[in-house]
Design a protein around this motif. Structure first.
Motif, short mmCIF file in Angstrom:
data_model
loop_
_atom_site.label_atom_id
_atom_site.label_comp_id
_atom_site.label_asym_id
_atom_site.label_seq_id
_atom_site.Cartn_x
_atom_site.Cartn_y
_atom_site.Cartn_z
N ALA A 144 0.83 -1.21 0.00
CA ALA A 144 0.00 0.00 0.00
C ALA A 144 0.86 1.26 0.00
O ALA A 144 0.61 2.20 -0.76
CB ALA A 144 -0.93 -0.01 1.20
N LEU A 145 1.89 1.28 0.84
CA LEU A 145 2.77 2.45 0.91
C LEU A 145 3.51 2.66 -0.41
O LEU A 145 3.69 3.80 -0.86
CB LEU A 145 3.76 2.30 2.06
N PHE A 166 -8.07 3.70 0.84
CA PHE A 166 -8.67 2.44 1.28
C PHE A 166 -8.07 1.32 0.45
O PHE A 166 -8.05 1.40 -0.78
CB PHE A 166 -10.19 2.47 1.10
N CYS A 167 -7.57 0.30 1.13
CA CYS A 167 -6.84 -0.77 0.48
C CYS A 167 -7.52 -2.11 0.73
O CYS A 167 -8.13 -2.32 1.79
CB CYS A 167 -5.41 -0.84 1.00
N ALA A 172 -3.63 -3.56 -2.20
CA ALA A 172 -3.94 -2.81 -3.41
C ALA A 172 -4.85 -1.64 -3.06
O ALA A 172 -5.84 -1.82 -2.33
CB ALA A 172 -4.60 -3.71 -4.44
N ILE A 173 -4.55 -0.45 -3.55
CA ILE A 173 -5.34 0.74 -3.24
C ILE A 173 -6.58 0.77 -4.12
O ILE A 173 -6.49 0.79 -5.35
CB ILE A 173 -4.50 2.01 -3.43
N ASP A 202 -13.71 -4.98 4.57
CA ASP A 202 -13.00 -5.72 3.52
C ASP A 202 -11.63 -5.14 3.20
O ASP A 202 -11.07 -5.42 2.12
CB ASP A 202 -13.84 -5.75 2.23
N GLY A 203 -11.07 -4.33 4.08
CA GLY A 203 -9.77 -3.75 3.80
C GLY A 203 -9.27 -2.92 4.96
O GLY A 203 -9.73 -3.07 6.09
N PHE A 204 -8.33 -2.03 4.67
CA PHE A 204 -7.78 -1.17 5.72
C PHE A 204 -7.53 0.22 5.15
O PHE A 204 -7.48 0.42 3.93
CB PHE A 204 -6.51 -1.76 6.33
N VAL A 205 -7.38 1.19 6.06
CA VAL A 205 -7.21 2.59 5.69
C VAL A 205 -5.77 3.02 5.96
O VAL A 205 -5.19 2.66 6.98
CB VAL A 205 -8.19 3.49 6.48
N VAL A 206 -5.21 3.79 5.03
CA VAL A 206 -3.88 4.37 5.19
C VAL A 206 -4.01 5.89 5.14
O VAL A 206 -4.71 6.43 4.27
CB VAL A 206 -2.92 3.90 4.07
N ILE A 207 -3.36 6.58 6.08
CA ILE A 207 -3.34 8.05 6.07
C ILE A 207 -1.89 8.52 6.05
O ILE A 207 -1.01 7.88 6.62
CB ILE A 207 -4.08 8.64 7.28
#
Length: 273
Positions: A144-145, A166-167, A172-173, A202-207
């Motif tokens: 993701a990064l 949201f990944c 995968a973004i 169904d995924g995770f958040v990156v900030i």
């Protein structure tokens, strides 16, 4: 309506070992007041990047507790004025009634989370814990990064905005949004995901910003079980992540990250570390 999110200005490069270089064009992000109105009652003036405003008000309305789902919103109207934008949100009768019962005044600043709150018991927050998150492999965070840059066109242009993405569980973004305000970027992402029908489980958040308690609250209200932050969390963010069942991973780099919650450590030791 196409709304510019950056503009060109003139800057001069300052070299520390010699005189100013020749002037050159520099792209800077647009920052404008956005007046959010429910019915005919102004609610908030937020300083924001004027892109994806439909997504912004959808996510903002959810994380502020004004709506419980997109079904509470009948329509959104965006109007450009000389000094900013007015976004009018038409609520269904039940949601408008709830809003009027708890209406508060808020005068916003860029990325401000608590403007207008007059006492501690007025701080908005999630009331329920999120469903347990499926484990996210470290390699998914790295993926993701690694892919985040290509989803930040405004940041590549200006180097002055935040992003939230949201990944899927593999990293995968699936969706990303940008804004001068870190809270705004997350609200835009939440709104975009809601409108696209994504399931937050169904995924995770990156900030791309630091993680304060408001970012945890927003993620929990959305229903995201895992939040990954590039910068460090605050102590209250860690406390709230523990309380709300959010897996908090921060200080995320492409080679390593730090898990602050749901690790085999007592809460006090986790915070102290």
């Amino acid at each position: 309506m196409s709304i510019p999110v950056s503009r060109s200005t003139i800057g001069r490069t300052l070299r520390y070992d010699r005189a100013l270089d020749r002037p050159s064009a520099v792209e800077v992000p647009v920052e404008v007041p956005v007046n959010i109105v429910y019915g005919n009652l102004p609610y908030a003036v937020m300083m924001a990047t004027p892109g994806d405003l439909d997504d912004f008000v959808a996510g903002f309305s959810l994380t502020e507790g004004i709506v419980r789902s997109l079904d509470d919103i009948r329509g959104v109207r965006v109007e450009e004025q000389a000094d900013g934008f007015v976004v009018t949100v038409d609520l269904v009768a039940e949601a408008l009634g709830r809003h009027l019962a708890r209406r508060r005044s808020l005068s916003g600043r860029t990325s401000c989370g608590l403007c207008g709150v007059e006492s501690l018991d007025q701080i908005p927050g999630a009331s329920d814990t999120v469903a347990p998150a499926a484990p996210i492999a470290p390699v998914a965070i790295a993926r993701a990064l690694a892919g985040l840059d290509e989803h930040q066109p405004l940041h590549r242009l200006t180097r002055a905005v935040h992003a939230a993405a949201f990944c899927d569980p593999a990293g995968a973004i699936l969706m990303a949004r940008e804004d001068v305000g870190r809270h705004n970027a997350l609200d835009k992402l939440i709104g975009a995901c809601l409108r696209a029908g994504f399931n937050p489980a169904d995924g995770f958040v990156v900030i791309t910003s630091r993680c304060s308690f408001e970012m945890i609250e927003k993620a929990a209200i959305f229903g995201a079980g895992t939040l990954v932050a590039i910068s460090a969390p605050t102590s209250l963010a860690i406390d709230r992540a523990h309380a709300l069942g959010v897996s908090l991973v921060a200080v995320a780099r492409r080679d390593a990250a730090v898990a602050f919650t749901h690790a085999p450590l007592p809460q006090r030791e986790a915070i102290a570390s």
